[in-house]
Design a protein around this motif. Sequence first.
Motif, short mmCIF file in Angstrom:
data_model
loop_
_atom_site.label_atom_id
_atom_site.label_comp_id
_atom_site.label_asym_id
_atom_site.label_seq_id
_atom_site.Cartn_x
_atom_site.Cartn_y
_atom_site.Cartn_z
N ASP A 11 0.86 -1.19 0.00
CA ASP A 11 0.00 0.00 0.00
C ASP A 11 0.90 1.24 0.00
O ASP A 11 2.11 1.15 0.24
CB ASP A 11 -0.90 -0.05 1.26
CG ASP A 11 -1.91 1.10 1.30
OD1 ASP A 11 -2.47 1.44 0.25
OD2 ASP A 11 -2.13 1.66 2.40
N THR B 97 -3.00 -2.11 -3.07
CA THR B 97 -4.21 -1.30 -2.82
C THR B 97 -3.98 0.17 -3.19
O THR B 97 -3.95 1.04 -2.32
CB THR B 97 -4.62 -1.41 -1.33
OG1 THR B 97 -3.47 -1.06 -0.53
CG2 THR B 97 -5.08 -2.79 -0.95
N LYS C 225 -8.60 1.75 -5.35
CA LYS C 225 -9.52 2.37 -4.39
C LYS C 225 -10.15 3.65 -4.92
O LYS C 225 -9.59 4.31 -5.77
CB LYS C 225 -8.75 2.73 -3.11
CG LYS C 225 -8.21 1.54 -2.36
CD LYS C 225 -7.45 1.99 -1.12
CE LYS C 225 -6.22 2.79 -1.42
NZ LYS C 225 -5.37 3.03 -0.25
N THR D 213 -14.53 1.48 -5.97
CA THR D 213 -13.35 0.60 -5.88
C THR D 213 -13.49 -0.63 -6.79
O THR D 213 -14.52 -1.31 -6.77
CB THR D 213 -13.17 0.15 -4.41
OG1 THR D 213 -12.89 1.32 -3.63
CG2 THR D 213 -12.03 -0.85 -4.26
N SER E 150 -10.22 8.42 11.30
CA SER E 150 -9.80 7.11 10.78
C SER E 150 -9.56 6.13 11.93
O SER E 150 -9.73 4.92 11.75
CB SER E 150 -8.60 7.23 9.86
OG SER E 150 -7.75 8.21 10.27
N THR F 57 -7.96 6.55 6.00
CA THR F 57 -8.93 5.45 5.80
C THR F 57 -8.34 4.36 4.90
O THR F 57 -8.72 3.19 5.00
CB THR F 57 -10.25 5.97 5.20
OG1 THR F 57 -9.94 6.76 4.05
CG2 THR F 57 -11.01 6.82 6.19
N GLY F 58 -7.39 4.74 4.03
CA GLY F 58 -6.72 3.73 3.21
C GLY F 58 -5.85 2.82 4.08
O GLY F 58 -5.74 1.62 3.82
N ASP F 59 -5.24 3.40 5.12
CA ASP F 59 -4.43 2.58 6.04
C ASP F 59 -5.31 1.55 6.74
O ASP F 59 -4.92 0.40 6.95
CB ASP F 59 -3.77 3.49 7.10
CG ASP F 59 -2.97 4.62 6.47
OD1 ASP F 59 -2.40 4.40 5.39
OD2 ASP F 59 -2.95 5.73 7.05
N HIS G 184 -14.84 -2.38 5.40
CA HIS G 184 -14.46 -0.96 5.45
C HIS G 184 -15.71 -0.08 5.26
O HIS G 184 -15.96 0.84 6.06
CB HIS G 184 -13.47 -0.75 4.28
CG HIS G 184 -12.70 0.52 4.30
ND1 HIS G 184 -12.82 1.45 3.29
CD2 HIS G 184 -11.74 1.00 5.13
CE1 HIS G 184 -11.98 2.45 3.51
NE2 HIS G 184 -11.32 2.20 4.63
N HIS H 247 -4.59 4.01 -4.57
CA HIS H 247 -5.59 5.02 -4.95
C HIS H 247 -5.20 5.50 -6.35
O HIS H 247 -4.21 5.01 -6.93
CB HIS H 247 -5.71 6.13 -3.91
CG HIS H 247 -4.46 6.91 -3.63
ND1 HIS H 247 -3.64 7.41 -4.61
CD2 HIS H 247 -3.88 7.28 -2.45
CE1 HIS H 247 -2.62 8.06 -4.07
NE2 HIS H 247 -2.74 7.98 -2.74
#
Length: 466
Positions: A322, A343, A381, A385, A451, A409-411, A438, A345
């Motif tokens: 990520d 993952t 994402k 997604t 988050s 929020t990606g973490d 999620h 973005h």
Amino acid sequence: MASDNALSQILTTQQMRDAEQRIFDAGMPEFDLMQLASGRAAEWVRRIAAGRSVTVLCGPGNNGGDGYVIAHCLQKAGLEVTIVAPEAPKTPSAKQALALWGDDVLTSGGSVQGEVFVDCLFGSGLTRKLSGEHSLLLRDLAERHQMAIALDVPSGIASDSGAVLNERLPRFDVTLALGAWKFAHCLLPARDKMGTQRLVPIGVSALEEAAVRVTKPKLAPPAFADHKYSRGLAAIVGGDMPGASVLAAQAAMRAGAGYVKLAVHEAPNAGPELVVDTSHVRVALDDKRINAVLIGPGLARHEGSIKALETALKCKGALVLDADALHLVEPHMLDPQMSVLATPHDGELDALCRKFAIVADGRMARAKALAAMSGMVICAKGPDTIIASPQGEVAIAPPAPSWLSIAGTGDVLAGIAVSRMANGSDPFTAACEAVWLHGEAARICGPAFTSLELAQSVGRALARCL
Ligand SMILES: NC(=O)C1=CN([C@@H]2O[C@H](COP(=O)(O)OP(=O)(O)OC[C@H]3O[C@@H](n4cnc5c(N)ncnc54)[C@H](OP(=O)(O)O)[C@@H]3O)[C@@H](O)[C@H]2O)[C@@H](O)CC1
Ligand SMILES: Nc1ncnc2c1ncn2[C@@H]1O[C@H](COP(=O)(O)OP(=O)(O)O)[C@@H](O)[C@H]1O
Ligand SMILES: [K+]
């Protein structure tokens, strides 16, 4: 009864036509299928209209044919119905549908006003932009009614790509998908035009090669004899910004793994429940019991991070890449034997596509090509997604709360994914489980969460899947 897979599959226009052909080959006449589909759609419109007057805009193809049948059903149910059809029906079924209606048809919108508007101008058969005249008629009618319903796919939207072909198309309150979801129902920018979506089943069977909508996963509680290692050990490699890896770890501890270990050079200010290993990353990851590793959140991009990434890649097990790891990874570093989930973005997807010389157009095509080329499962994402596997499987996440558009929020997503992989899910399944958990965690949080609160809600989201 249709199987779960049939109800979650996403079909291209060609796959939909083939599916319909199989129904015809099994003995159902074409017009009977139109009546079945439109009858069920009419039931939705009748309930939504709740006694209000309805205007149906009918085009020349089978989407227009559906419109005539819907109008007929609503009129029989006692509603006041007006049909506007700028062109005569062209297909045999649409001609039969007009004959079934048998009442007046207006050829222009004129001063038609009403309460509920149903768009049956064009559906999945749209091949080009709407003409100026059609586009204006559609917009005017939508504006002159209290609410707008699109049948199958809103007119002016490309079914297979989700592209919006005309400017200033109306936004619909409800979209009724016929037979199966199309890509336009799931992808931006089309998705944003459709309001609430409902699927009208017409007996289309599940197609093995079809893309699917991510649905609620069925997860199992720990077995009676399980212990922390048998449930899976997830290692999360932190970096210069330990907060990101703490968020991932907080989510991972609530997503199924029995043991979550955070490998960072300096112990962060985190709760006692988190196992922190401050030894060198080589030492921390030198543990045969580790089932899956996450690296990237908060890693930073320097020589030391590249070394940490190389160490993580040497673990040879399941790996989630990520954030910064996606900028640092090079094609030659990936071992085809490893199970890797990336993952990205949009910005990270661009960077990966450049590295792997992917030139495809659009997120869907790029995610699929990148998965095939890199051997990684790609979870691209965003509000829509897309998950693509090297074998060609595709899944698209259902809409999640837009409150997720905050840092960190990606973490959390990456933490859930590594936990699911440590627990035994393959990368594609883990990505599907992670995006669902999620989104559900975000729904549980309600508006304006942090988050960390999102990570803390993952356990409650998981409880809904048992
Ligand atoms: N098969 C079945 O029994 C079932 C089908 N179902 C229904 O059928 C719908 C698909 O029907 P469809 O394939 O006839 O396409 P539809 O969207 O009505 O129109 C395409 C026609 O318009 C034309 N055209 C295209 N773009 C144009 C444009 N911009 N401006 C002007 N013209 C344009 C194009 O012809 P062309 O001019 O390109 O030769 C074509 O003739 C689907 O959404 C669902 O509602 C359900 O009832 C389930 C059972
Ligand atoms: N408008 C939105 N609607 C739904 N989900 C969103 C939206 N915006 C962002 N997300 C989700 O939030 C997460 C953001 O991830 P990312 O950009 O990597 O954040 P960070 O790196 O700060 O942790 C992704 O899972 C993404 O799908
Ligand atoms: K339509």
